[in-house]
Design an enzyme around this catalytic site. Structure first.
Site: not given
Length: 239
Positions: A8, A129
């Site tokens: 990330d 998500d």
């Protein structure tokens, strides 16, 4: 089951967020490229890269770094975060990204998704998500009124070939995946699913690995391997 080490990127550095919150950041490394090489040296067969700056702003911020990784490593990478246009997708795939992940854009524009699936097929994934069964968007900064299971059915009809399911409440918490919700998703679709969020130790990998017969393609792990709670080598050997 494929293990996807997560990289990330925020402000050019490798970080992890707690439950996707941008004000709860842990930095792990300055150079995403070096981390990519480390995970590949450990045996990773895929990499999962997220442009966190792009996810929040809606504009890809770390494209050059991501394309550098894609062109320099000998394993495929999947990438998401800030991908909002056909041009974004073309540039990433032309740059060597094997699979582009769409999130917010899917909620806002189903016609766009269908066009991209028709053009790029298995090179497109959708990131589901979720928070309490509903789909989040814009870098997880807001929750839509779309129920996850409803969207899954629609995505399957559209021809999606890869779905990433994340339980936001578990992400970065090292408390284990939300198996109950994951199994609901697996039961609701024939789309191959990648689980994300909550992987804490090798027992999670063992349990997830048993779900491959139900359609689980792989699992993403981040914080657990960065903090030494899970050995990537051991997880890869198990799978």
């Amino acid at each position: 089951m494929i293990i996807f080490p997560a990289i990330d990127i925020k402000d050019g550095k490798v970080v992890r967020l707690l439950q996707g919150k941008f004000d709860q950041v842990t930095e792990y490394a300055l150079d995403p490229f070096e981390i990519a090489k480390k995970w590949i040296a450990d045996g990773a067969l895929w990499l999962h890269i997220v442009d966190l700056d792009g996810a929040k702003t809606g504009v890809i911020q770390n494209k050059e770094k991501i394309i550098k990784i894609a062109q320099s490593v000998n394993v495929p990478i999947q990438m998401g975060g800030g991908v909002r246009s056909a041009q974004n997708i073309k540039e990433l795939i032309d740059g060597g990204v094997s699979r582009v992940i769409l999130g917010t854009k899917v909620i806002d524009d189903k016609i766009f998704l269908k066009e991209m699936l028709d053009e790029w097929k298995e090179k497109i994934a959708v990131s589901l998500d979720c928070h309490n069964g509903f789909v989040a968007q814009r870098g997880w900064t807001s929750t839509s009124s779309v129920r996850a299971l409803d969207l899954v059915n629609e995505l399957e009809t559209m021809g999606l070939q890869c779905l990433i399911y994340t339980d936001i409440a578990r992400d970065g918490m090292l408390t284990g995946p939300n198996y109950a919700e994951l199994e609901k998703i697996l039961a609701a679709t024939k789309i191959p699913v990648i689980a994300s969020g909550g992987v804490a130790h090798i027992d999670d990998i063992k349990r997830l690995n048993k779900l491959t017969s139900q359609g689980l393609l792989g699992a993403i792990t981040g914080k657990a391997i960065y903090e030494g709670k899970l050995s990537l080598k051991e997880a890869l050997a198990l799978c």
